[in-house]
Design a protein around this motif. Structure first.
Motif, PDB file in Angstrom:
ATOM      1  N   SER A 321       0.848  -1.193   0.000  1.00  0.00           N
ATOM      2  CA  SER A 321       0.000   0.000   0.000  1.00  0.00           C
ATOM      3  C   SER A 321       0.880   1.238   0.000  1.00  0.00           C
ATOM      4  O   SER A 321       1.893   1.290   0.703  1.00  0.00           O
ATOM      5  CB  SER A 321      -0.907   0.011   1.236  1.00  0.00           C
ATOM      6  N   ILE A 322       0.497   2.240  -0.780  1.00  0.00           N
ATOM      7  CA  ILE A 322       1.275   3.476  -0.892  1.00  0.00           C
ATOM      8  C   ILE A 322       0.461   4.634  -0.307  1.00  0.00           C
ATOM      9  O   ILE A 322      -0.724   4.785  -0.622  1.00  0.00           O
ATOM     10  CB  ILE A 322       1.616   3.817  -2.365  1.00  0.00           C
ATOM     11  N   THR A 323       1.096   5.439   0.520  1.00  0.00           N
ATOM     12  CA  THR A 323       0.437   6.600   1.116  1.00  0.00           C
ATOM     13  C   THR A 323       1.280   7.849   0.874  1.00  0.00           C
ATOM     14  O   THR A 323       2.497   7.758   0.692  1.00  0.00           O
ATOM     15  CB  THR A 323       0.230   6.411   2.631  1.00  0.00           C
ATOM     16  N   ASP A 324       0.616   9.013   0.866  1.00  0.00           N
ATOM     17  CA  ASP A 324       1.381  10.254   0.702  1.00  0.00           C
ATOM     18  C   ASP A 324       1.700  10.906   2.044  1.00  0.00           C
ATOM     19  O   ASP A 324       2.232  12.010   2.096  1.00  0.00           O
ATOM     20  CB  ASP A 324       0.649  11.244  -0.211  1.00  0.00           C
ATOM     21  N   ARG A 325       1.378  10.226   3.153  1.00  0.00           N
ATOM     22  CA  ARG A 325       1.778  10.712   4.476  1.00  0.00           C
ATOM     23  C   ARG A 325       3.236  10.337   4.720  1.00  0.00           C
ATOM     24  O   ARG A 325       3.780   9.456   4.054  1.00  0.00           O
ATOM     25  CB  ARG A 325       0.900  10.097   5.579  1.00  0.00           C
ATOM     26  N   GLY A 326       3.869  10.990   5.704  1.00  0.00           N
ATOM     27  CA  GLY A 326       5.268  10.666   5.960  1.00  0.00           C
ATOM     28  C   GLY A 326       5.844  11.347   7.174  1.00  0.00           C
ATOM     29  O   GLY A 326       5.125  11.665   8.128  1.00  0.00           O
ATOM     30  N   LEU A 327       7.150  11.612   7.114  1.00  0.00           N
ATOM     31  CA  LEU A 327       7.882  12.160   8.247  1.00  0.00           C
ATOM     32  C   LEU A 327       7.306  13.485   8.727  1.00  0.00           C
ATOM     33  O   LEU A 327       7.148  13.699   9.935  1.00  0.00           O
ATOM     34  CB  LEU A 327       9.357  12.332   7.861  1.00  0.00           C
ATOM     35  N   ARG A 328       6.984  14.387   7.787  1.00  0.00           N
ATOM     36  CA  ARG A 328       6.505  15.723   8.211  1.00  0.00           C
ATOM     37  C   ARG A 328       5.221  15.613   9.023  1.00  0.00           C
ATOM     38  O   ARG A 328       4.992  16.376   9.962  1.00  0.00           O
ATOM     39  CB  ARG A 328       6.315  16.642   7.003  1.00  0.00           C
ATOM     40  N   ASP A 329       4.360  14.638   8.690  1.00  0.00           N
ATOM     41  CA  ASP A 329       3.109  14.466   9.442  1.00  0.00           C
ATOM     42  C   ASP A 329       3.394  13.968  10.855  1.00  0.00           C
ATOM     43  O   ASP A 329       2.763  14.414  11.818  1.00  0.00           O
ATOM     44  CB  ASP A 329       2.191  13.476   8.711  1.00  0.00           C
ATOM     45  N   GLY A 330       4.355  13.048  10.971  1.00  0.00           N
ATOM     46  CA  GLY A 330       4.723  12.546  12.296  1.00  0.00           C
ATOM     47  C   GLY A 330       5.332  13.623  13.171  1.00  0.00           C
ATOM     48  O   GLY A 330       5.065  13.711  14.371  1.00  0.00           O
ATOM     49  N   VAL A 331       6.184  14.478  12.568  1.00  0.00           N
ATOM     50  CA  VAL A 331       6.812  15.580  13.305  1.00  0.00           C
ATOM     51  C   VAL A 331       5.742  16.552  13.795  1.00  0.00           C
ATOM     52  O   VAL A 331       5.783  17.030  14.947  1.00  0.00           O
ATOM     53  CB  VAL A 331       7.844  16.311  12.424  1.00  0.00           C
ATOM     54  N   LEU A 332       4.767  16.856  12.939  1.00  0.00           N
ATOM     55  CA  LEU A 332       3.681  17.763  13.323  1.00  0.00           C
ATOM     56  C   LEU A 332       2.866  17.191  14.479  1.00  0.00           C
ATOM     57  O   LEU A 332       2.605  17.888  15.470  1.00  0.00           O
ATOM     58  CB  LEU A 332       2.763  18.016  12.113  1.00  0.00           C
ATOM     59  N   ILE A 333       2.495  15.918  14.378  1.00  0.00           N
ATOM     60  CA  ILE A 333       1.695  15.288  15.434  1.00  0.00           C
ATOM     61  C   ILE A 333       2.457  15.275  16.748  1.00  0.00           C
ATOM     62  O   ILE A 333       1.896  15.586  17.810  1.00  0.00           O
ATOM     63  CB  ILE A 333       1.289  13.855  15.016  1.00  0.00           C
ATOM     64  N   GLN A 334       3.747  14.945  16.689  1.00  0.00           N
ATOM     65  CA  GLN A 334       4.535  14.913  17.915  1.00  0.00           C
ATOM     66  C   GLN A 334       4.601  16.296  18.562  1.00  0.00           C
ATOM     67  O   GLN A 334       4.473  16.432  19.782  1.00  0.00           O
ATOM     68  CB  GLN A 334       5.952  14.419  17.638  1.00  0.00           C
ATOM     69  N   TYR A 335       4.812  17.343  17.753  1.00  0.00           N
ATOM     70  CA  TYR A 335       4.879  18.697  18.305  1.00  0.00           C
ATOM     71  C   TYR A 335       3.555  19.078  18.969  1.00  0.00           C
ATOM     72  O   TYR A 335       3.542  19.627  20.082  1.00  0.00           O
ATOM     73  CB  TYR A 335       5.217  19.701  17.202  1.00  0.00           C
ATOM     74  N   LEU A 336       2.443  18.787  18.303  1.00  0.00           N
ATOM     75  CA  LEU A 336       1.131  19.145  18.857  1.00  0.00           C
ATOM     76  C   LEU A 336       0.849  18.376  20.139  1.00  0.00           C
ATOM     77  O   LEU A 336       0.248  18.916  21.079  1.00  0.00           O
ATOM     78  CB  LEU A 336       0.033  18.881  17.817  1.00  0.00           C
ATOM     79  N   GLU A 337       1.283  17.122  20.197  1.00  0.00           N
ATOM     80  CA  GLU A 337       1.127  16.336  21.429  1.00  0.00           C
ATOM     81  C   GLU A 337       1.972  16.923  22.555  1.00  0.00           C
ATOM     82  O   GLU A 337       1.508  17.054  23.694  1.00  0.00           O
ATOM     83  CB  GLU A 337       1.535  14.885  21.178  1.00  0.00           C
ATOM     84  N   THR A 338       3.212  17.267  22.232  1.00  0.00           N
ATOM     85  CA  THR A 338       4.125  17.822  23.231  1.00  0.00           C
ATOM     86  C   THR A 338       3.592  19.125  23.805  1.00  0.00           C
ATOM     87  O   THR A 338       3.721  19.395  25.006  1.00  0.00           O
ATOM     88  CB  THR A 338       5.518  18.065  22.619  1.00  0.00           C
ATOM     89  N   GLU A 339       2.967  19.946  22.952  1.00  0.00           N
ATOM     90  CA  GLU A 339       2.417  21.231  23.385  1.00  0.00           C
ATOM     91  C   GLU A 339       1.047  21.090  24.049  1.00  0.00           C
ATOM     92  O   GLU A 339       0.489  22.078  24.529  1.00  0.00           O
ATOM     93  CB  GLU A 339       2.297  22.171  22.184  1.00  0.00           C
ATOM     94  N   GLY A 340       0.516  19.867  24.082  1.00  0.00           N
ATOM     95  CA  GLY A 340      -0.781  19.641  24.711  1.00  0.00           C
ATOM     96  C   GLY A 340      -1.962  20.098  23.865  1.00  0.00           C
ATOM     97  O   GLY A 340      -3.087  20.230  24.373  1.00  0.00           O
ATOM     98  N   LEU A 341      -1.730  20.322  22.565  1.00  0.00           N
ATOM     99  CA  LEU A 341      -2.808  20.777  21.686  1.00  0.00           C
ATOM    100  C   LEU A 341      -3.678  19.620  21.215  1.00  0.00           C
ATOM    101  O   LEU A 341      -4.831  19.812  20.832  1.00  0.00           O
ATOM    102  CB  LEU A 341      -2.214  21.511  20.481  1.00  0.00           C
ATOM    103  N   ILE A 342      -3.116  18.410  21.219  1.00  0.00           N
ATOM    104  CA  ILE A 342      -3.888  17.197  20.944  1.00  0.00           C
ATOM    105  C   ILE A 342      -3.411  16.129  21.927  1.00  0.00           C
ATOM    106  O   ILE A 342      -2.301  16.217  22.449  1.00  0.00           O
ATOM    107  CB  ILE A 342      -3.712  16.702  19.482  1.00  0.00           C
ATOM    108  N   PRO A 343      -4.235  15.103  22.216  1.00  0.00           N
ATOM    109  CA  PRO A 343      -3.825  14.056  23.175  1.00  0.00           C
ATOM    110  C   PRO A 343      -2.627  13.271  22.658  1.00  0.00           C
ATOM    111  O   PRO A 343      -2.393  13.188  21.460  1.00  0.00           O
ATOM    112  CB  PRO A 343      -5.065  13.151  23.261  1.00  0.00           C
ATOM    113  N   GLY A 344      -1.850  12.682  23.584  1.00  0.00           N
ATOM    114  CA  GLY A 344      -0.758  11.794  23.174  1.00  0.00           C
ATOM    115  C   GLY A 344       0.549  12.047  23.876  1.00  0.00           C
ATOM    116  O   GLY A 344       1.514  11.328  23.655  1.00  0.00           O
TER     117      GLY A 344
END
Length: 586
Positions: A321-344
């Motif tokens: 399976s091929i997806t257009d998601r990648g490293l930049r999406d993971g970096v964004l999610i991690q930052y938002l989690e770290t800042e408490g803007l989303i759970p995780g």
């Protein structure tokens, strides 16, 4: 497969001035992620609402090929640097036009392996204001998995992930958010192009393609074994190479065969082999004219396909399976989690803690001692911040805790120089959840706890400012280690208090602790100098009560008596040995 959401940025064209200033809705904030790979440079601009909803505002990609010539020369090349800096200046203007409040930038294989990688990131920061974090291969694999997995439906079975970059290829296995394995192979499309295809600008013989596949197999034997041990049931690929191969495979299908979802494209191994035959038998000009082929990918698509097909064959998957998601999406999610803007945030913290403890246990450290040192160092740091003894931010408390677990890893190599060996081990470890800078900060804290004020070792690459901060943190680790010198966890608490004379260190223990007391006495002057305050030590003992600058005198005398007796016995033994030698000579 849906068309890529990325706008291709032509070289260093200034495409950002059109966005003079994009209005920001109330309660929202804008975050940009920059992913600097060995082949492509990507920018993702997102808006996060007060409710945590994420909206992508812009995606830009430029194939700067920063890794061109870098791997064979162990250094980033001047032309590649100029191309990259030029595009990054454009990215910086784009971020300003969107009113971005935070730019999170990560760099991968070409920068982390290059001898001039640090000089490059320093120049970028000076000229653009963008501060790059260099991440390790396994950390890159973890973040890619995080970004891709967020777009997929939940599954109760393990999935394998692959991302083919310019300098390295990352693999991982994950199940429902739990990372089971992460591997980074030093095989990437730019690296292999430099290594194998300089003399093959046009058609590539099948024998040459098989030679590249054999090279990839040789580099991936053990990593693939570890991945297969997790029994993944599905293989998902991200990256531009994967997207290009998928586009070519789709173009070769008949109308009846074409069936594409909005986010995922599924192709078979037979289709991949057909794509390989097509691109290998084509000239460079013919490859450039193929559907979905970027002109700048023409020179790297064949080595990329070799990695792609080899991985499918060795991991035993007949479709991917091929997806257009990648490293930049993971970096964004991690930052938002770290800042408490989303759970995780809790998951992220757990991952870091697990990585640190796994490394510590690999070197069979004393777990009880590590817990005690971690407790004491964090307690001392927290109190020092409240008293204004250090200006380090609160985030350093967590780094101190991690350093406490790792400060004894070098004892298995040498007891006398354990802290130096520990620092070296940590600096050269791929700790999941940590950037390269954070890993080196841990190493610097450990090193400074023993060699405060000494020259910096070559294996820890930090700025002078970071070294000063690490040295401050190292003082608290040094104190904590001294307060558990006997590994008995006898100290139950330590309190820092301001007094007329300066600083009072009040230590509580559940038993006489002459070793810790003696250690504290020896460190007192250097700690007072580091904290810029005179120190008075008060030791509270359950038997003798509170004793100024020490433990109850009876305990001290007993310990010193034993120490003196040992010295006396040692001297007598040496004297006897001398007499024996003289007698033997006669």
């Amino acid at each position: 497969m849906k068309p890529s959401s990325y706008l291709e940025l032509p070289d260093a064209a200034d495409a950002s001035e059109q966005d003079s200033q994009v209005p920001l809705p109330e309660g929202a904030r804008r975050v940009a992620v920059i992913d600097l790979g060995s082949n492509s440079l990507r920018l993702l601009v997102s808006q996060v609402g007060g409710d945590g909803r994420i909206q992508v505002l812009n995606c830009v990609k430029s194939m700067v090929r920063l890794g061109e010539g870098a791997f064979e020369n162990q250094a980033l090349q001047p032309q590649a640097i100029e191309r990259t800096v030029s595009v990054l200046k454009t990215f910086a203007r784009t971020c300003r036009s969107y009113g971005v409040s935070k730019v999170v930038a990560v760099a991968t294989a070409s920068v982390r392996e290059a001898e001039n990688g640090k000089e490059f990131t320093e120049r970028v920061k000076a000229e653009t204001g963008i501060d790059f974090s260099v991440i390790s291969g396994p950390e890159e694999a973890r973040l890619i998995t995080k970004g891709v997995e967020a777009s997929l439906p939940r599954a109760d079975y393990p999935r394998a992930y692959m991302d083919i970059g310019g300098g390295s290829t990352e693999f991982s296995v994950s199940r429902e958010g739990e990372l089971l394995a992460a591997e980074s192979l030093r095989v990437g499309c730019v690296r292999l192009a430099d290594l194998f295809f300089k003399d093959f600008p046009d058609a590539v013989p099948k024998a040459k393609f098989r030679e590249v596949q054999d090279y990839v197999r040789d580099k991936s034997v053990m990593p693939f074994k570890r991945l297969l041990a997790k029994k993944p049931r599905e293989l998902i690929a991200s990256s531009g190479t994967a997207g290009a191969i998928a586009s070519l495979a789709l173009s070769m299908r008949t109308a009846e065969q074409t069936s594409v979802s909005s986010d995922i494209t599924v192709i078979t191994i037979d289709e991949v082999r057909a794509v390989v035959d097509k691109i290998c038998s084509s000239t460079a000009a013919e490859r450039a004219a193929l559907p979905g082929m970027n002109q700048k990918r023409v020179g790297v698509i064949i080595p990329g396909a070799a990695i792609f097909l080899t991985a499918m064959e060795e991991l035993g998957f007949n479709q991917i399976s091929i997806t257009d998601r990648g490293l930049r999406d993971g970096v964004l999610i991690q930052y938002l989690e770290t800042e408490g803007l989303i759970p995780g945030r809790a998951v992220e913290s757990k991952q870091r803690g697990h990585a640190v403890k796994s490394l510590a246990k690999t070197f069979q450290i004393d777990v009880r001692h590590a817990k005690q040192v971690s407790f004491l160092s964090r307690s001392l740091f927290s109190q020092a911040r409240e008293l204004g003894l250090t200006d380090l931010p609160k985030e350093w408390e967590a780094l101190l805790g991690y350093a406490s677990w790792l400060q004894e890893t070098g004892i298995s190599i040498s007891y006398l120089r354990q802290r130096q060996h520990s620092a070296y081990i940590v600096a050269n470890s791929d700790l999941l959840g940590f950037t390269q800078r954070e890993t080196h900060l841990l190493a610097a804290i450990i090193y400074s706890s023993k060699y405060y004020g000494k020259s910096h070792p070559f294996f820890i690459r930090l700025s002078d400012d970071d070294w000063k901060k690490a040295a401050q943190a190292g003082i608290f680790l040094c104190l904590a280690v001294g307060l558990d010198k006997s590994h008995r966890s006898a100290v139950t608490g330590v309190t820092l208090q301001r007094s007329e004379k300066g600083l009072t260190v009040r230590v509580e223990s559940d038993s006489p602790s002459p070793i810790e007391r003696d250690c504290l006495e020896r460190m007192a002057k250097s700690i007072a100098k580091a904290l810029n305050s005179p120190i008075e030590i008060l030791w509270t003992d359950p038997i003798g009560g509170e004793v100024k600058d020490g433990v109850p005198e009876t305990a001290i005398k007993a310990w010193r008596r034993k120490k003196a007796n040992r010295k006396k016995k040692s001297k007598l033994k040496k004297a006897k040995n001398k007499l024996k030698k003289k007698h033997h000579k006669k």
